[in-house]
Structures are given as C-alpha cells and as structure tokens.
Design an enzyme around this catalytic site. Structure first.
Site, PDB file in Angstrom:
ATOM      1  N   HIS A 109      -0.227  -0.290   6.983  1.00  0.00           N
ATOM      2  CA  HIS A 109      -0.556  -0.688   5.608  1.00  0.00           C
ATOM      3  C   HIS A 109      -2.065  -0.837   5.393  1.00  0.00           C
ATOM      4  O   HIS A 109      -2.517  -1.725   4.666  1.00  0.00           O
ATOM      5  CB  HIS A 109       0.178  -1.983   5.234  1.00  0.00           C
ATOM      6  CG  HIS A 109       1.599  -2.006   5.689  1.00  0.00           C
ATOM      7  ND1 HIS A 109       2.549  -1.149   5.181  1.00  0.00           N
ATOM      8  CD2 HIS A 109       2.232  -2.750   6.653  1.00  0.00           C
ATOM      9  CE1 HIS A 109       3.710  -1.367   5.799  1.00  0.00           C
ATOM     10  NE2 HIS A 109       3.537  -2.321   6.695  1.00  0.00           N
ATOM     11  N   CYS A 110      -2.822   0.043   6.047  1.00  0.00           N
ATOM     12  CA  CYS A 110      -4.299   0.010   5.968  1.00  0.00           C
ATOM     13  C   CYS A 110      -4.848  -1.346   6.403  1.00  0.00           C
ATOM     14  O   CYS A 110      -5.888  -1.795   5.910  1.00  0.00           O
ATOM     15  CB  CYS A 110      -4.789   0.355   4.562  1.00  0.00           C
ATOM     16  SG  CYS A 110      -4.432   2.046   4.082  1.00  0.00           S
ATOM     17  N   ALA A 111      -4.138  -1.992   7.316  1.00  0.00           N
ATOM     18  CA  ALA A 111      -4.597  -3.269   7.876  1.00  0.00           C
ATOM     19  C   ALA A 111      -4.305  -3.258   9.374  1.00  0.00           C
ATOM     20  O   ALA A 111      -3.594  -4.122   9.892  1.00  0.00           O
ATOM     21  CB  ALA A 111      -3.906  -4.443   7.183  1.00  0.00           C
ATOM     22  N   HIS A 124      -8.630  -1.652   5.076  1.00  0.00           N
ATOM     23  CA  HIS A 124      -9.695  -0.830   5.666  1.00  0.00           C
ATOM     24  C   HIS A 124     -10.866  -0.622   4.710  1.00  0.00           C
ATOM     25  O   HIS A 124     -12.014  -0.482   5.149  1.00  0.00           O
ATOM     26  CB  HIS A 124      -9.134   0.532   6.088  1.00  0.00           C
ATOM     27  CG  HIS A 124      -8.154   0.433   7.215  1.00  0.00           C
ATOM     28  ND1 HIS A 124      -7.272   1.436   7.522  1.00  0.00           N
ATOM     29  CD2 HIS A 124      -7.915  -0.561   8.119  1.00  0.00           C
ATOM     30  CE1 HIS A 124      -6.532   1.084   8.556  1.00  0.00           C
ATOM     31  NE2 HIS A 124      -6.901  -0.134   8.933  1.00  0.00           N
TER      32      HIS A 124
END
Length: 546
Positions: free
Chosen positions: A496-498, A181
């Site tokens: 996972h910030c994806a 992100h």
C-alpha cells in the site's frame, strides 16, 4: 459523626468494594472488568471483549442507510461489496451531476478569458477555494492551492521549499515509518543528490502512535521539518497531531510541520482557526479530493499564511499564468502562491467536484460518522472471531491473532518462539526506534497464523479510522484478495505504498487491507467476515494438500 459498628461496616464496604468486582463474571466470561482502586476516584470501566457483539442505536444505522442512497455506484453494482475506500471513495450523485453539467453547459478554460462563459468558469473555480477555506475554517489570507492529488502535493511542497530550508548536511527532516512513499522519496532524492540534510524517523510506541516525549527529546536546533501522516493508510491510527504540533512548536517554533491528511480528511472535521488559537496548527496540510468523495485527479494544499510570508517559494513548473513578464533572457513571476503553483490548464470539473463534495459533507452528521465506522470496525472483529473459531476444530493450527491484552505471554513464548527478540526490560527498542510493550506484543508463531492487526487504543482516547490489515504466513495476501474478488468483494493487497511500515513495524512483506467508510453496511461486514474465514480455510487446505 458515625461511631461504633456502623462506621466499621461502612469503612469495610468502601475498602473491599473495588476488589469485589474482580469476581464478577457472567457464565461465558463475555465481560471484562477493569477495576482501579476507589481511592483513585470512580474509575471503574466496563469493556466488552471481542466475543460480545457491538451495538449502536438503530437510528444511526438508518441514517447512513439513507446516506448510501446518494451514491449511485451501489445502485449500479448491487452484488458488489466494496471495502477499498482508503484507495478511493465513491461519488455522490451531486458530484457526478456537477461534472456532467460542466461539460454539457459550462465547458470553458479559466483565467484571462474576457467572454462571459470563461468569466463564469473562473468565478466558479475560485469559489471552490472559498468553499474549502470555509469548510476547514481557515483565514482569508491562508493559501489554498489546487493539485491533482496528495502524491503531487507532497512532491510540490518538498521541491518548492527544500532549497530554502535544507542548506547544511546536519539539517534534519523527521518522517515516520507510516508514511506513504510520496512523503519519503522526494526528501531522499534531494538529500542524495545535493548531499545536504539527513532523514530521521520518529519513534512509534507499542500501538503505532508517535512517542511524543521521545520525539521532542530527539529533536534539536538542526531539525528543520517534520512531515507525517495524520492517519495511517495501513493500520488506521489517527495521530494526535494537535498535541504533537503544540509540543514541538513550544520548544522549537522554527520547525516546519507538514501533515499528510490524505486518509484523515474524509473522517475528521478540521478547524484551522481553532488549531491556530490553541497553537496546534500545521504549517502545511495536504489531501486528495478523490478520497473525500470528489473526482479522481484532484486535491489541495493548505499553507499557513505565516509560513508563506516567511519563505520565498519556487514554482515546480514554468509557463502559463505564473508569468508576469518574459524577456529574451529572463522572466518575472507572480507572487501569489495559488497562481505560482497552479501552472497549466487545471482539472476544472474535478476542482468543482471538490466544492460540491464539501457541500455534501456539510450535511453529514460528523458526530455519527466516527461512531458508525467504529461500530462496523468492531462488528468485523466480532464476526471474524466467531467464524474463525468455527475453523479451530477443523484446523487447530490456524490462529486468529490480535494485539490483545491479558495474555500470559511468558508461557506462550516457551511453546511459540517469536520472530522478534525481547530484552529483559519492560519495553524493548529495535534498531529503528520502534518501541513495543511485552504485554501487547503481536505473536508471530512458528505455526500457521492468520493475523488481524488491530490494537484497540480507544479506551486511552487514541482514535482510529476503519482500516484493518490482514496477514497470514500460510497463504499470500494476493491469493486471499483474488479469491475474494471471485465473490464480488473488493479489498486491496500489497504494501500500500507504505513498505517501511510493513518492514519495520508489522514485520511482514504485505497485507490484505480492509478499509471501511460510512456508506458500508453491517450486512456487508458480516458477509465479508464469512468469506474471509471460508477463503482462509480453503487456502490452508490447498496448502496442506501439496
């Protein structure tokens, strides 16, 4: 020259030799032979299936067993199994000792201190910059800027240069669905606020690698920036950035290429001079120190000297050592990028730990690292295949699902309709430019499914790091991770910030992620697979009882 029957026999031997391999099988079908015509060259390959236990030289296992001894975390937590190195790595003794030594004997702020203690701290701080340059083999005039991590680094890079580069509405920034992100939101925020520029996403192929040919064809003179990760923090794919950069620069030399090396730096040895010589060097490279065994809250940015001489970068923060003159209404700033972007008091012991960590890395045999990590990766798949098969008898609707070759998907689709829609062409393209092949399509069954997202492309020369995401439509990724924690196993759950990768490529809301590093052991891999299999079985039983 040979004549008569002897010539005929030799001719028939070479004609039918390739086809003879098609019938070679051992009793349990553990070997798969990939055979190509001998007329195309001696390209007969032997590949082990997931039923075949992977092997590696014992001396490599012993080598990393000795490396593990340098990490006190494992001595202090003997019962803990840690597979979350993509989030942060553990620290060798030399790193911990250096940070402790600084606070005990050397504690002083850097820059502008005339006394000896401050002067020594400044020198040691600047030596780390030189250590990094030496480690990545870059030139003296290239810029190394210290940060507190990749998130900060990516934000700094975006904000310091975006006004110089993105000036029109039609200017383009290319990102990928694999991005963290922190490599998406800063660009979005500027575009939404200033109404300048647009974001486009690079096309991915069936295996999660960038489709270079399609990417180049999509670009144009308005494309200003491409910012991509070298390795995905969810699926572990290592992009061939040297090939990507070279092809882009050959056609569009003006495009600025930013590489997020947060996940790759701990697994790959970079050689900037070699990349420059091959015209495949990124303009900017960003990484986090805590992901290559240095302290938390550290990282650095590499900025190619050619780029820094072309643009006037803005500081993100004001104050401290970036100022040369302050008047009542106007101030002047330094021109050195390292001074301009390192505002305020730095994490000095953390920065020193990066230097010590890289000195430790210099002693590591990097030819062994990739072999060993892929051995552990394959070993996990082998054990999962073994232990999950044991559950098929008791739980026939639980599937171990890989992105796998040699499956008759046509007959499978009739009984297991997929979530994805296929067209009649060889490849399909969804609304988000992600292409996948029918033959390697991951199946989302209507039945209870447990998936390990792994598509082995190593035989094509495409590399991975030791990351495996898991998902089940029967139970939550968070439930799996929670129950594994009861068994002293550390893996991570979430997007996972994806989240874009999960939404548009994996097509699931979240995953449980296993991340392997060189200090893990084969015994830990076996235990991990056993516990995932038994926990999955238990969670399925709990669901069926409701």
């Amino acid at each position: 020259m040979l004549r008569g029957p002897r010539c005929l026999y030799i001719y028939l031997f070479f004609v039918f030799l390739p086809f003879s391999f098609c019938y070679i099988r051992n009793n349990d079908n553990r070997f798969v032979y990939i055979v190509k015509s001998i007329r195309k060259g001696p390209n007969i390959k032997l590949r082990l299936t997931k039923d075949e236990k992977p092997n590696i030289d014992n001396h490599i296992i012993d080598y990393f067993k000795n490396v593990r001894e340098h990490f006190p975390f494992f001595k202090e937590n003997k019962s803990l199994i840690y597979f979350d190195s993509a989030a942060t790595t553990h620290k060798p003794s030399c790193v911990i000792e250096k940070m402790s030594e600084f606070y005990k004997k050397e504690n002083s702020n850097i820059h502008r201190g005339i006394y000896k203690l401050s002067h020594n701290a400044t020198n040691n701080y600047e030596k780390v910059r030189e250590t990094i340059k030496e480690y990545i083999n870059c030139e003296k005039n290239d810029n190394i800027i210290f940060t507190n991590g990749s998130t900060y680094g990516l934000n700094v890079v975006c904000k310091m240069m975006i006004e110089e580069i993105i000036k029109k509405e039609e200017d383009e920034i290319y990102l990928s669905y694999m991005e963290h992100h922190s490599n998406i939101i800063p660009w979005q925020e500027y575009i939404n606020k200033e109404k300048k520029g647009r974001i486009k996403y690079v096309p991915l192929n069936k295996s999660g690698y960038i489709n270079i040919k399609k990417l180049i064809s999509n670009m144009n003179i308005n494309t200003k920036v491409i910012s991509i990760c070298h390795a995905s923090n969810v699926i572990g794919n290592i992009q061939n950035i040297e090939k990507i950069i070279k092809k882009i620069k050959n056609v569009y030399p003006h495009i600025i290429i930013i590489i997020d090396a947060s996940q790759s730096f701990a697994h790959i040895k970079y050689d900037i001079k070699k990349m420059k010589k091959n015209k495949s060097c990124p303009d900017i490279l960003i990484t986090s120190g805590h992901k290559f065994c240095a302290s938390l809250g550290t990282g650095f940015i590499f900025i190619n000297k050619e780029l820094s001489s072309k643009y006037k970068f803005k500081p993100l923060l004001y104050g401290s050592n970036i100022i040369t003159n302050v008047s009542k209404y106007k101030s002047k700033f330094v021109t050195s990028l390292s001074e301009l972007l390192e505002t305020g008091t730095q994490n000095i012991p953390g920065i020193l730990s990066m230097g010590i960590s890289l000195e430790f890395f210099k002693k590591i045999n990097w030819n062994y690292v990739y072999q060993y990590e892929m051995y552990l990766y394959d070993l996990f798949i082998y054990y999962m295949n073994k232990y999950m098969k044991n559950h098929f008898v008791q739980l026939p609707n639980l599937n171990l699902s890989y992105k796998k070759e040699n499956i008759n998907y046509k007959s499978h689709m009739q009984t297991h309709p997929p979530v994805h829609k296929y067209n009649d062409e060889q490849n399909f393209t969804n609304d988000h430019n992600i292409t996948q092949s029918k033959q390697t399509k991951s199946i989302h069954s209507q039945h209870d499914t447990f998936k390990i997202y792994t598509h082995d492309t190593r035989k094509y020369g495409l590399k991975k790091i030791g990351i495996l995401p898991l998902w089940s439509n029967t139970f939550s990724s968070f439930d799996l991770v929670t129950f594994l924690d009861f068994k002293n196993i550390c893996i991570r759950a979430g997007h996972h910030c994806a989240s874009l990768l999960h939404k548009y490529y994996l097509k699931v809301p979240d995953t449980s992620r296993i991340s392997i590093y060189f200090y893990n052991t084969p015994q830990e891999i076996k235990y991990l697979a056993q516990q995932i299999a038994s926990t999955s079985f238990m969670l399925n039983e709990m669901k069926n009882e409701k």
